[in-house]
Design a protein around this motif. Structure first.
Motif, PDB file in Angstrom:
ATOM      1  N   ASP A 251       6.252  -3.573   4.523  1.00 48.17           N
ATOM      2  CA  ASP A 251       7.120  -2.966   3.469  1.00 48.17           C
ATOM      3  C   ASP A 251       8.026  -4.290   3.092  1.00 48.17           C
ATOM      4  O   ASP A 251       8.469  -4.057   1.759  1.00 48.17           O
TER       5      ASP A 251
ATOM      6  N   ARG B 226      -4.665  -3.487   6.768  1.00 48.17           N
ATOM      7  CA  ARG B 226      -4.461  -2.162   6.768  1.00 48.17           C
ATOM      8  C   ARG B 226      -3.108  -1.909   6.637  1.00 48.17           C
ATOM      9  O   ARG B 226      -2.653  -1.114   5.673  1.00 48.17           O
ATOM     10  N   MET B 227      -2.007  -2.619   7.191  1.00 45.76           N
ATOM     11  CA  MET B 227      -0.684  -2.431   7.216  1.00 45.76           C
ATOM     12  C   MET B 227      -0.121  -2.835   5.806  1.00 45.76           C
ATOM     13  O   MET B 227       0.851  -1.995   4.991  1.00 45.76           O
TER      14      MET B 227
ATOM     15  N   GLN C  45      -2.170  -2.569   3.029  1.00 47.97           N
ATOM     16  CA  GLN C  45      -2.637  -1.628   2.063  1.00 47.97           C
ATOM     17  C   GLN C  45      -1.902  -0.448   2.117  1.00 47.97           C
ATOM     18  O   GLN C  45      -1.279   0.245   1.070  1.00 47.97           O
ATOM     19  N   ASP C  46      -1.494  -0.122   3.384  1.00 50.22           N
ATOM     20  CA  ASP C  46      -0.405   1.222   3.559  1.00 50.22           C
ATOM     21  C   ASP C  46       0.702   1.021   2.788  1.00 50.22           C
ATOM     22  O   ASP C  46       1.305   1.968   2.359  1.00 50.22           O
TER      23      ASP C  46
ATOM     24  N   ASN D  32       0.229   1.534  -0.863  1.00 52.55           N
ATOM     25  CA  ASN D  32       0.116   2.962  -0.954  1.00 52.55           C
ATOM     26  C   ASN D  32       1.518   3.572  -1.367  1.00 52.55           C
ATOM     27  O   ASN D  32       1.564   4.447  -1.998  1.00 52.55           O
ATOM     28  N   ARG D  33       2.540   3.166  -0.347  1.00 53.60           N
ATOM     29  CA  ARG D  33       3.584   3.821  -0.250  1.00 53.60           C
ATOM     30  C   ARG D  33       4.699   3.408  -1.506  1.00 53.60           C
ATOM     31  O   ARG D  33       5.531   4.125  -1.856  1.00 53.60           O
TER      32      ARG D  33
END
Ligand code: 3HC
Length: 320
Positions: free
Chosen positions: A125, A186-187, A189-190, A193-194
């Motif tokens: 983030d 994956r982190m 991309q997550d 996405n958010r």
């Protein structure tokens, strides 16, 4: 038309011609009350955003994965505090006090940017905020360097220089993660996405729904419309995501050869207004944290005020 009304009409005509001629309005210049009012609104809300924006990132300073990342994040969060102080000082030149602005924020009357009301559950983030949020901020703030109000325009020049470092350090974090292990990718991309849609909405409502844009553009406060800035951000960011090897969370995103821009899917404005109206994931937490910092800092404000009053009393006595 009596004398004073004629004066105001003539001054208004002078003002419109002056800003249209790309001249800067300074604190001591005459300005329409409505111009002053919208600048106090925008600059104080900008300052609030910088200060509240320290929270989501500050949350990771003690948990940064390396000393280098900790140092970079510390520097960025300190920069944001400085941006807030510049902007509060720029707003004070318009006659509003810091106390009034603090009250406006803490009472919930004033807004701050919707983007800071989302959680930061992973280290990715911090990368996404630097890359997307500071990237959007730069897109929005560079035209503000040409704002007709001198103190705001000048504050923006230094802020934009520092934002460029913020955006680069965020993008580098995303680069390392997206080219790291499968779990790191994956982190990343997550996080994309958010943060993607909240960053797209950060530029404000669409031009047709913007309450202030027309007048702000006429007064050369806003130099580029919300939608045009949004488009600039999308066009720039899609290519950066491609380089990261990440997928944009918008199935309707596609290059429009005719427009020479990317088309994006429908923006969920109900989600935007829900967050702006105080019902986002972290709104209450952000304001409660800011209120506690304000309360904890009361002794500092009192001490500074007592010291200032003592100096004024001594200067008055010496002058007598
Ligand atoms: N979050 C919260 N409120 C928003 C918003 C957002 N993202 N976008 C618009 N709004 C509000 C406006 O404040 C206005 O409400 P108000 O009348 O109560 O103030 C209403 O929605 C209508 O929007 P308009 O587009 O008509 O309002 P503006 O002409 O003021 O445009 C703006 C909105 C583009 C945000 C403009 O105010 C602006 O350019 N502000 C300066 C930049 C700024 O504040 N950026 C915020 C982020 S700071 C940051 O990112 C720091 C960085 O270091 C990370």
């Amino acid at each position: 038309m009596n004398e004073t009304t004629r004066d105001v009409v003539e001054l208004g005509q002078w003002f419109d011609a002056y800003v249209a001629d790309e001249k800067k309005i300074e604190p001591k210049d005459w300005m329409p009350d409505a111009y002053r009012k919208t600048l106090v609104r925008q600059i104080s809300q900008h300052a609030h955003s910088e200060v509240i924006g320290m929270q989501p990132e500050g949350n990771w300073i003690t948990r940064a994965p390396t000393l280098r990342r900790k140092a970079g994040l510390l520097a960025k969060v300190q920069d944001e505090a400085g941006h807030g102080l510049y902007l509060y000082s720029a707003a004070e030149t318009l006659g509003v006090s810091r106390g009034q602005m603090d009250d406006g924020l803490l009472s919930g009357k004033d807004k701050y940017s919707s983007i800071f009301n989302y959680p930061t559950p992973t280290w990715a983030d911090i990368g996404a905020i630097g890359w997307l949020v500071d990237g959007a901020a730069i897109t929005n703030q560079i035209p503000l360097c040409r704002c007709s109000y001198g103190p705001y325009a000048r504050a923006m020049i230094r802020v934009c220089k520092e934002e460029s470092f913020h955006q680069r350090q965020g993008y580098e974090i995303m680069l390392r993660l997206s080219h790291g292990t499968a779990e790191q990718k994956r982190m990343a991309q997550d996080a994309l996405n958010r943060w993607w849609w909240p960053a797209v909405m950060m530029f404000g409502p669409s031009d047709k729904d913007s309450a202030h844009s027309a007048q702000s553009m006429a007064w050369r406060i806003k130099r580029v419309s919300n939608d045009d800035l949004r488009q600039r951000f999308v066009d720039m960011t899609v290519k950066q995501a491609d380089y990261l090897g990440l997928t944009m969370p918008d199935p309707d995103l596609k290059w429009n050869e005719e427009r020479g821009h990317y088309d994006i899917g429908e923006i969920d404005w109900s989600d935007f207004w829900k967050v702006v109206k105080g019902n986002g994931p972290c709104n209450r937490q952000r304001l409660a944290h800011r209120q506690k910092a304000h309360d904890d800092g009361e002794w500092v404000r009192d001490a500074a005020l007592a010291h200032a009053n003592k100096r004024v009393a001594r200067a008055t006595r010496d002058a007598a």
